[in-house]
Design a protein around this motif. Structure first.
Motif, PDB file in Angstrom:
ATOM      1  N   ARG A 125       3.129   8.927   5.283  1.00 51.49           N
ATOM      2  CA  ARG A 125       1.727   8.986   4.803  1.00 51.49           C
ATOM      3  C   ARG A 125       1.065   7.718   5.509  1.00 51.49           C
ATOM      4  O   ARG A 125       1.516   6.576   5.142  1.00 51.49           O
ATOM      5  CB  ARG A 125       1.394   8.850   3.299  1.00 51.49           C
TER       6      ARG A 125
ATOM      7  N   THR B 111      -1.100   4.774   5.727  1.00 55.55           N
ATOM      8  CA  THR B 111      -1.785   4.144   4.679  1.00 55.55           C
ATOM      9  C   THR B 111      -2.047   2.778   5.361  1.00 55.55           C
ATOM     10  O   THR B 111      -1.552   1.903   5.385  1.00 55.55           O
ATOM     11  CB  THR B 111      -0.629   3.737   3.670  1.00 55.55           C
TER      12      THR B 111
ATOM     13  N   ASP C  66       3.128 -11.550  -3.144  1.00 57.45           N
ATOM     14  CA  ASP C  66       3.072 -10.557  -3.961  1.00 57.45           C
ATOM     15  C   ASP C  66       2.305 -10.803  -4.913  1.00 57.45           C
ATOM     16  O   ASP C  66       1.775  -9.980  -6.087  1.00 57.45           O
ATOM     17  CB  ASP C  66       4.498 -10.040  -4.300  1.00 57.45           C
TER      18      ASP C  66
ATOM     19  N   ARG D 104      -2.633  -3.575  12.236  1.00 60.18           N
ATOM     20  CA  ARG D 104      -1.523  -3.248  11.488  1.00 60.18           C
ATOM     21  C   ARG D 104      -0.555  -2.724  12.073  1.00 60.18           C
ATOM     22  O   ARG D 104       0.775  -3.208  12.136  1.00 60.18           O
ATOM     23  CB  ARG D 104      -2.216  -2.392  10.377  1.00 60.18           C
TER      24      ARG D 104
ATOM     25  N   ASP E 196      11.759   2.658   3.524  1.00 60.89           N
ATOM     26  CA  ASP E 196      11.166   1.905   4.742  1.00 60.89           C
ATOM     27  C   ASP E 196      11.423   2.888   6.033  1.00 60.89           C
ATOM     28  O   ASP E 196      12.021   3.813   6.104  1.00 60.89           O
ATOM     29  CB  ASP E 196      11.710   0.748   5.197  1.00 60.89           C
ATOM     30  N   ASN E 197      10.340   2.651   6.934  1.00 64.95           N
ATOM     31  CA  ASN E 197      10.434   3.504   8.340  1.00 64.95           C
ATOM     32  C   ASN E 197      11.689   3.011   9.175  1.00 64.95           C
ATOM     33  O   ASN E 197      11.370   2.114  10.071  1.00 64.95           O
ATOM     34  CB  ASN E 197       9.248   3.135   8.840  1.00 64.95           C
TER      35      ASN E 197
ATOM     36  N   THR F 286      10.546  -0.545  -0.566  1.00 65.20           N
ATOM     37  CA  THR F 286       9.626  -0.774   0.746  1.00 65.20           C
ATOM     38  C   THR F 286       9.336  -2.272   1.169  1.00 65.20           C
ATOM     39  O   THR F 286       8.507  -2.770   0.664  1.00 65.20           O
ATOM     40  CB  THR F 286       8.189  -0.069   0.569  1.00 65.20           C
ATOM     41  N   ILE F 287      10.297  -2.928   1.849  1.00 68.48           N
ATOM     42  CA  ILE F 287      10.461  -4.240   2.045  1.00 68.48           C
ATOM     43  C   ILE F 287      10.110  -4.475   3.520  1.00 68.48           C
ATOM     44  O   ILE F 287      10.461  -5.435   4.124  1.00 68.48           O
ATOM     45  CB  ILE F 287      11.804  -4.937   1.685  1.00 68.48           C
ATOM     46  N   THR F 288       9.788  -3.523   4.424  1.00 71.24           N
ATOM     47  CA  THR F 288       9.509  -3.308   5.519  1.00 71.24           C
ATOM     48  C   THR F 288      10.650  -3.254   6.547  1.00 71.24           C
ATOM     49  O   THR F 288      11.659  -3.552   6.002  1.00 71.24           O
ATOM     50  CB  THR F 288       8.683  -4.733   6.292  1.00 71.24           C
ATOM     51  N   GLU F 289      10.406  -2.970   7.801  1.00 76.28           N
ATOM     52  CA  GLU F 289      11.594  -2.623   8.859  1.00 76.28           C
ATOM     53  C   GLU F 289      12.430  -3.918   8.926  1.00 76.28           C
ATOM     54  O   GLU F 289      13.737  -3.605   9.052  1.00 76.28           O
ATOM     55  CB  GLU F 289      10.895  -2.215  10.223  1.00 76.28           C
TER      56      GLU F 289
ATOM     57  N   GLY G 268       0.543  -1.120   0.004  1.00 75.22           N
ATOM     58  CA  GLY G 268      -0.039  -0.068  -0.003  1.00 75.22           C
ATOM     59  C   GLY G 268       0.990   1.209   0.041  1.00 75.22           C
ATOM     60  O   GLY G 268       0.388   2.135  -0.834  1.00 75.22           O
ATOM     61  N   PHE G 269       1.800   1.200   0.932  1.00 75.24           N
ATOM     62  CA  PHE G 269       2.564   2.455   0.825  1.00 75.24           C
ATOM     63  C   PHE G 269       3.392   3.125  -0.311  1.00 75.24           C
ATOM     64  O   PHE G 269       3.070   4.288  -0.498  1.00 75.24           O
ATOM     65  CB  PHE G 269       3.739   2.313   2.111  1.00 75.24           C
TER      66      PHE G 269
HETATM   67  P1  NAD Z   1       2.332  -4.030   2.863  1.00 72.42           P
HETATM   68  O1  NAD Z   1       2.107  -5.278   3.886  1.00 72.42           O
HETATM   69  O2  NAD Z   1       1.412  -3.413   1.828  1.00 72.42           O
HETATM   70  O3  NAD Z   1       3.658  -4.298   1.822  1.00 72.42           O
HETATM   71  C1  NAD Z   1       4.767  -4.757   2.160  1.00 72.42           C
HETATM   72  C2  NAD Z   1       5.673  -5.137   0.789  1.00 72.42           C
HETATM   73  O4  NAD Z   1       7.055  -5.595   1.450  1.00 72.42           O
HETATM   74  C3  NAD Z   1       4.930  -6.613   0.109  1.00 72.42           C
HETATM   75  O5  NAD Z   1       5.073  -6.271  -1.011  1.00 72.42           O
HETATM   76  C4  NAD Z   1       5.978  -7.461   0.803  1.00 72.42           C
HETATM   77  O6  NAD Z   1       6.006  -8.553  -0.094  1.00 72.42           O
HETATM   78  C5  NAD Z   1       7.170  -6.746   0.843  1.00 72.42           C
HETATM   79  N1  NAD Z   1       8.218  -7.559   1.805  1.00 72.42           N
HETATM   80  C6  NAD Z   1       8.173  -7.627   2.914  1.00 72.42           C
HETATM   81  N2  NAD Z   1       9.185  -8.327   3.589  1.00 72.42           N
HETATM   82  C7  NAD Z   1       9.996  -8.447   2.404  1.00 72.42           C
HETATM   83  C8  NAD Z   1      11.430  -8.850   2.115  1.00 72.42           C
HETATM   84  N3  NAD Z   1      12.055  -9.516   3.231  1.00 72.42           N
HETATM   85  N4  NAD Z   1      11.924  -8.954   1.012  1.00 72.42           N
HETATM   86  C9  NAD Z   1      11.278  -8.204   0.197  1.00 72.42           C
HETATM   87  N5  NAD Z   1      10.083  -7.847   0.100  1.00 72.42           N
HETATM   88  C10 NAD Z   1       9.509  -7.785   1.287  1.00 72.42           C
HETATM   89  O7  NAD Z   1       2.880  -2.830   3.737  1.00 72.42           O
HETATM   90  P2  NAD Z   1       2.792  -1.366   3.417  1.00 72.42           P
HETATM   91  O8  NAD Z   1       1.808  -0.523   4.019  1.00 72.42           O
HETATM   92  O9  NAD Z   1       3.266  -0.990   1.825  1.00 72.42           O
HETATM   93  O10 NAD Z   1       4.381  -0.930   4.268  1.00 72.42           O
HETATM   94  C11 NAD Z   1       5.757  -1.194   3.638  1.00 72.42           C
HETATM   95  C12 NAD Z   1       6.677  -0.402   4.449  1.00 72.42           C
HETATM   96  O11 NAD Z   1       6.519   0.951   3.986  1.00 72.42           O
HETATM   97  C13 NAD Z   1       6.490  -0.552   6.100  1.00 72.42           C
HETATM   98  O12 NAD Z   1       7.254  -1.613   6.354  1.00 72.42           O
HETATM   99  C14 NAD Z   1       7.236   0.623   6.488  1.00 72.42           C
HETATM  100  O13 NAD Z   1       8.468   0.525   6.520  1.00 72.42           O
HETATM  101  C15 NAD Z   1       6.899   1.516   5.013  1.00 72.42           C
HETATM  102  N6  NAD Z   1       5.902   2.709   5.516  1.00 72.42           N
HETATM  103  C16 NAD Z   1       4.653   2.343   5.639  1.00 72.42           C
HETATM  104  C17 NAD Z   1       3.669   3.182   5.982  1.00 72.42           C
HETATM  105  C18 NAD Z   1       2.232   2.838   6.035  1.00 72.42           C
HETATM  106  O14 NAD Z   1       1.550   3.754   6.605  1.00 72.42           O
HETATM  107  N7  NAD Z   1       1.616   1.879   5.622  1.00 72.42           N
HETATM  108  C19 NAD Z   1       4.120   4.605   6.230  1.00 72.42           C
HETATM  109  C20 NAD Z   1       5.372   4.909   6.265  1.00 72.42           C
HETATM  110  C21 NAD Z   1       6.343   3.904   5.700  1.00 72.42           C
END
Ligand code: NAD
Length: 493
Positions: free
Chosen positions: A231, A233, A69, A373, A190-191, A130-133, A36-37
């Motif tokens: 943002r 999300t 994905d 979440r 990523d955050n 954006t592969i998460t923290e 989403g982000f």
């Molecule tokens: P999401 O769950 O919609 O998407 C996460 C994506 O990361 C997926 O495509 C998943 O396959 C991929 N992923 C997870 N682990 C992985 C790995 N080890 N290697 C490769 N890909 C991997 O989450 P989101 O809302 O898009 O958020 C993703 C990141 O964006 C957050 O972890 C954060 O760091 C950052 N972020 C999110 C927000 C928010 O409000 N959602 C705001 C600011 C920053």
């Protein structure tokens, strides 16, 4: 009406749509982790430029490295990679926009070679993440890359058939180097504090284990800007999909919902060019540190402060937690008395105003941001969002009851049952070991705080912290969340 290129002209007038010819733009960005982000943030800034007739070399190819994905890839492919951004604010007229900035989507499991070629293609000039923290395979307390993970070992042994982001990037950069092609910028969104530096350290550690010459070339030629991204999300729910359909007639398999607010501060270090994002509100700076500390500790840290206590009380959405006077007072006090005193001056930002805005954003009733979440992946989030504040308090001898309560609430939350007796799943790659530690009957505190990959060494070595943690956990267990909050807040007067 199904969302696709053919139906774009029939969308209701209030829905914005791409103002450029999508066939004429080139993909200069490959983005890994299309959740989403990314779709609500970087892709939107890029779309704004494309709509102004700029950034024609910078449309986006999405990439998924995990089998999860596939659902997103199929949803987007079925609608020509178009999707709807559905802004939800507490206003009567939220913005609805069909976005065309993503032009393709590759899945690693459909063939790693196609993805490596895309990354090695000279047209690809930025690879964003954006592969998460937790995706950076890095120990938070030592900063060390964890090369012992099975997937990392796999990628080192099979460089042509990688699975992880580090395997793919390294192989693509190796091919670019051999072919005399400039490298791409690696841009983490990523955050995490110093996200560019963390990405750099992880990629260089991996490359070093593969080929020292390649390591040196990456170190000397690839740039890794740090960025603060913002943002809120939430996860897209079926209710969001139906609401969009009802309001606009758009049938979108996977729209993205987000708050109206968005912000991006990024260091201007791009080794192979970049879109002129500054024209659409992105702030470029030499040093992002004060912005990211402010954002991560205040926004993400406060999310942690409301998430576990809120979940135990049975709240499902962030706005419900904020409507709970006791909890919102706790959150604001945590911001004011725990986080703020440890923050450096942030150029151009009035912190009081920033915190007021955060409270407003958390209270957004339209967006329905899920507490579940916020609670997910605590073992990766807490070390980045809350533990730096706690360490600052330990080091300066400051009072730390509230910060410690956040951690005690996480421990209590990991038992998987809220105060009404309802169970919920623990979403965390380390769920099994965390739950085991949180459910121990004997020596719970020692064992839980002994989770070194979460707490490191310095935190459990602080006797005052351990004593307060024990007290807060005992209170949560014996008296419950409300009484614990009451005692914690009363002690501060
Ligand atoms: P999401 O769950 O919609 O998407 C996460 C994506 O990361 C997926 O495509 C998943 O396959 C991929 N992923 C997870 N682990 C992985 C790995 N080890 N290697 C490769 N890909 C991997 O989450 P989101 O809302 O898009 O958020 C993703 C990141 O964006 C957050 O972890 C954060 O760091 C950052 N972020 C999110 C927000 C928010 O409000 N959602 C705001 C600011 C920053």
């Amino acid at each position: 009406m199904k969302l696709n290129t053919q139906n774009l002209s029939q969308l209701p007038e209030r829905v914005q749509r791409p103002l450029y010819d999508r066939k004429q733009v080139q993909q200069g960005i490959v983005h890994i982790g299309v959740g989403g982000f990314h779709r609500a943030h970087q892709a939107i800034y890029t779309e704004m430029l494309l709509n102004r007739g700029k950034a024609g070399e910078w449309s986006i190819c999405g990439v998924g490295l995990r089998s999860e994905d596939r659902a997103m890839q199929e949803a987007l492919a079925s609608q020509d990679y178009l999707y709807t951004l559905y802004e939800l604010g507490d206003s009567d007229n939220p913005q609805i926009q069909v976005v065309g900035a993503i032009g393709d989507f590759l899945l690693a499991e459909d063939g790693p070679e196609a993805l490596i070629r895309k990354l090695a293609d000279p047209q690809t000039r930025i690879v964003s993440l954006t592969i998460t923290e937790g995706g950076y395979c890095t120990d938070d307390s030592s900063g060390q890359f964890n090369a012992d993970l099975p997937q990392i070992r796999h990628d080192l042994a099979n460089p042509q058939q990688p699975k992880t982001v580090f395997g793919f990037l390294t192989e693509a950069l190796a091919r670019r180097r051999t072919a005399g092609i400039k490298p791409f910028t690696v841009m983490s969104c990523d955050n995490l504090p110093h996200n560019g530096q963390v990405a750099r350290n992880a990629l260089l550690s991996f490359a070093k284990l593969r080929d020292l010459g390649l390591h040196d070339w990456i170190a000397g030629n690839v740039s890794f800007p740090n960025a603060m991204v913002d943002r809120i999300t939430p996860m897209t729910s079926d209710a969001h999909r139906s609401q969009l359909l009802e309001e606009t007639g758009i049938e979108d398999a996977w729209p993205v919902v987000a708050e109206p607010f968005l912000q991006w501060v990024v260091e201007d270090r791009f080794c192979n060019g970049r879109p002129s994002w500054e024209e659409v509100g992105v702030q470029f700076t030499d040093d992002v540190t004060p912005y990211e500390e402010m954002k991560i500790r205040l926004l993400n840290g406060s999310h942690m402060a409301m998430a576990y206590l809120g979940a135990l009380l049975g709240h499902r959405y962030a706005h419900e937690a904020m409507q709970d006077a006791q909890l919102s007072e706790f959150v604001r006090t945590y911001m004011d008395r725990d986080v703020t005193p440890l923050l450096a001056e942030v150029p151009g930002i009035d912190l009081e105003h920033y915190k007021d805005t955060l409270i407003e954003r958390f209270s957004n009733t339209a967006i329905c941001d899920q507490i579940s979440r916020l609670c997910s992946d605590g073992s990766s989030k807490l070390p980045k969002f809350v533990l730096p504040t706690l360490l600052g308090q330990i080091e300066s001898g400051a009072e730390m009851r509230r910060t410690t309560l956040i951690l005690a609430a996480w421990c209590r939350y990991l038992r998987g049952v809220d105060e009404r007796g309802e169970s919920y799943p623990i979403v965390d790659p380390r769920a099994a070991s965390l739950q085991e530690a949180a459910c121990l009957k004997a020596r719970l505190v020692e064992n839980f705080l002994g989770l070194e990959d979460v707490f490191g060494h310095r935190i459990p070595a602080s006797a005052p912290f351990v004593a307060i943690f024990r007290l807060q956990l005992e209170r949560l267990q014996a008296l419950g969340v409300r009484a614990t909050l009451e005692l914690t807040m009363a002690e501060e007067v």
